[in-house]
Write an enzyme that holds these catalytic residues in place. Structure first.
Site, PDB file in Angstrom:
ATOM      1  N   ASP A   1       0.884  -1.126  -0.007  1.00 44.89           N
ATOM      2  CA  ASP A   1       0.008  -0.068  -0.044  1.00 44.89           C
ATOM      3  C   ASP A   1       0.674   1.157  -0.056  1.00 44.89           C
ATOM      4  O   ASP A   1       2.189   1.252   0.190  1.00 44.89           O
ATOM      5  CB  ASP A   1      -0.820   0.012   1.214  1.00 44.89           C
ATOM      6  CG  ASP A   1      -0.450  -0.532   2.564  1.00 44.89           C
ATOM      7  OD1 ASP A   1       0.878  -0.437   2.559  1.00 44.89           O
ATOM      8  OD2 ASP A   1      -1.140  -1.064   3.376  1.00 44.89           O
TER       9      ASP A   1
ATOM     10  N   ASN B   1      -7.661  -3.180  13.979  1.00 43.99           N
ATOM     11  CA  ASN B   1      -9.185  -3.631  13.494  1.00 43.99           C
ATOM     12  C   ASN B   1      -9.210  -4.829  12.706  1.00 43.99           C
ATOM     13  O   ASN B   1     -10.065  -5.242  11.949  1.00 43.99           O
ATOM     14  CB  ASN B   1      -9.935  -2.722  12.954  1.00 43.99           C
ATOM     15  CG  ASN B   1      -9.068  -2.077  11.653  1.00 43.99           C
ATOM     16  OD1 ASN B   1      -8.060  -2.703  11.147  1.00 43.99           O
ATOM     17  ND2 ASN B   1      -9.740  -1.089  10.909  1.00 43.99           N
TER      18      ASN B   1
ATOM     19  N   HIS C   1      -7.329  -5.088   9.827  1.00 39.85           N
ATOM     20  CA  HIS C   1      -6.942  -4.986   8.550  1.00 39.85           C
ATOM     21  C   HIS C   1      -5.680  -5.841   8.136  1.00 39.85           C
ATOM     22  O   HIS C   1      -4.884  -5.868   8.891  1.00 39.85           O
ATOM     23  CB  HIS C   1      -7.111  -3.394   8.255  1.00 39.85           C
ATOM     24  CG  HIS C   1      -6.188  -2.585   8.572  1.00 39.85           C
ATOM     25  ND1 HIS C   1      -6.264  -1.354   8.831  1.00 39.85           N
ATOM     26  CD2 HIS C   1      -4.649  -2.901   8.777  1.00 39.85           C
ATOM     27  CE1 HIS C   1      -4.989  -1.105   9.158  1.00 39.85           C
ATOM     28  NE2 HIS C   1      -4.021  -1.692   9.069  1.00 39.85           N
TER      29      HIS C   1
ATOM     30  N   GLU D   1      -9.932  -2.485   4.812  1.00 40.43           N
ATOM     31  CA  GLU D   1     -10.555  -2.292   6.071  1.00 40.43           C
ATOM     32  C   GLU D   1     -11.829  -3.152   6.459  1.00 40.43           C
ATOM     33  O   GLU D   1     -12.063  -3.964   5.429  1.00 40.43           O
ATOM     34  CB  GLU D   1     -11.146  -0.851   6.175  1.00 40.43           C
ATOM     35  CG  GLU D   1      -9.843   0.384   6.367  1.00 40.43           C
ATOM     36  CD  GLU D   1      -8.955   0.183   7.465  1.00 40.43           C
ATOM     37  OE1 GLU D   1      -8.722  -0.591   8.362  1.00 40.43           O
ATOM     38  OE2 GLU D   1      -8.411   1.422   7.697  1.00 40.43           O
TER      39      GLU D   1
HETATM   40  C1  F6R Z   1       1.578  -1.466   6.204  1.00 40.28           C
HETATM   41  C2  F6R Z   1      -0.029  -2.294   6.085  1.00 40.28           C
HETATM   42  C3  F6R Z   1      -0.733  -2.264   7.408  1.00 40.28           C
HETATM   43  C4  F6R Z   1       0.027  -2.547   8.673  1.00 40.28           C
HETATM   44  C5  F6R Z   1      -0.899  -2.641   9.970  1.00 40.28           C
HETATM   45  C6  F6R Z   1       0.131  -2.541  11.314  1.00 40.28           C
HETATM   46  O1  F6R Z   1       1.999  -1.637   4.656  1.00 40.28           O
HETATM   47  O2  F6R Z   1      -0.308  -2.995   5.123  1.00 40.28           O
HETATM   48  O3  F6R Z   1      -1.695  -3.337   7.238  1.00 40.28           O
HETATM   49  O4  F6R Z   1       0.877  -3.751   8.549  1.00 40.28           O
HETATM   50  O5  F6R Z   1      -1.481  -1.311   9.796  1.00 40.28           O
HETATM   51  O6  F6R Z   1       0.791  -1.529  11.244  1.00 40.28           O
HETATM   52  P1  F6R Z   1       1.868  -1.477  12.501  1.00 40.28           P
HETATM   53  O7  F6R Z   1       2.838  -2.376  12.175  1.00 40.28           O
HETATM   54  O8  F6R Z   1       2.509   0.103  12.508  1.00 40.28           O
HETATM   55  O9  F6R Z   1       1.397  -1.453  13.883  1.00 40.28           O
END
Ligand code: F6R
Length: 242
Positions: A62, A128, A130, A135
């Site tokens: 992303d 959440n 994701h 989401e």
């Molecule tokens: C990032 C991504 C997100 C993160 C998730 C956890 O490229 O795709 O799904 O892996 O939001 O983020 P952290 O590791 O910062 O807790």
């Protein structure tokens, strides 16, 4: 789904590193990569290693909509500084967050994913549930899309920005359908805030309300946790490493 639990995220990340090294040695060529706080220790281990990714391709999950790759909070910038500046890949793809022609950016990224089947996909986990920026409510067969980030994702990611208002409200994300096409998936989750989502992904029902539960339908998923993230799991569902 194999679930491995470690005393802390440092030891867990070493295990993730050995999985990466093993897959590279066995011929993995296309790596799906994630950003965020969770993979930082893994990326440090990769930077310090003698592994060579110069013949490999990376495809990131992303990118924030509206952020240029030189912006210090963009995921392109994160990947450059966390990994690529030290361990260059032959080709490194991320969505172009500055492309306001949404459909053409979506088509371009879907084509990149179609032309480069992912051997090993690395995932983090949102509070959440994701994966990528898919989401709750995202379809399990979805491809790349421009996602409206939920309030709790903006809140969670505001720790990387000076103020919450600076967090972009949208992002381009690879879809769950594309993630599930990867040959092998490794998901990392650390800390108490991830415990509920980890429970849902491993032991809850398969539901679009918890996007990571889609991983229960994939034949080769390895979940790597610290004790805090595993705290809600039933003890016999995972392998604990002393
Ligand atoms: C990032 C991504 C997100 C993160 C998730 C956890 O490229 O795709 O799904 O892996 O939001 O983020 P952290 O590791 O910062 O807790």
């Amino acid at each position: 789904m194999k679930i491995h639990v470690f005393k802390n995220k440092e030891i867990a990340s070493e295990f993730a590193y050995t999985e990466f090294a093993k897959n590279l040695e066995q011929g993995a060529h296309v790596f799906g990569l994630a950003t965020g706080g969770t993979p930082e220790i893994l990326y440090q281990l990769l930077r310090e290693s003698d592994l060579d990714f110069s013949n490999c391709v990376s495809i990131n999950l992303d990118e924030y909509y509206g952020l240029d790759g030189n912006h210090p909070k963009s995921y392109r910038y994160y990947m450059q500084t966390q990994l690529f500046d030290v361990k260059p890949f032959n080709t490194s793809y991320l969505p172009d967050g500055t492309d306001t022609n949404v459909q053409s950016q979506i088509d371009a990224y879907n084509q990149i994913i179609a032309e480069n089947p992912i051997d090993l996909q690395l995932l983090g986990l949102g509070v959440n549930g994701h994966i990528g920026f898919n989401e709750p409510g995202s379809p399990f067969d979805g491809q790349t899309s421009l996602v409206d980030l939920t309030a709790n994702t903006i809140e969670a990611n505001s720790r990387y920005f000076a103020t919450k208002e600076e967090v972009p409200t949208q992002a381009y994300s690879m879809g769950i359908g594309s993630i599930l096409k990867a040959n092998k998936i490794i998901l990392l989750a650390f800390g108490p805030k991830k415990a509920d989502a980890v429970f849902g992904l491993a032991e809850g029902p398969i539901t679009v309300d918890l996007p990571a539960s889609s991983l229960q339908t994939h034949p080769d998923v390895t979940i790597i946790l610290d004790e805090e993230a595993a705290s809600q799991l039933s003890r016999d569902s995972y392998i604990f490493h002393e």
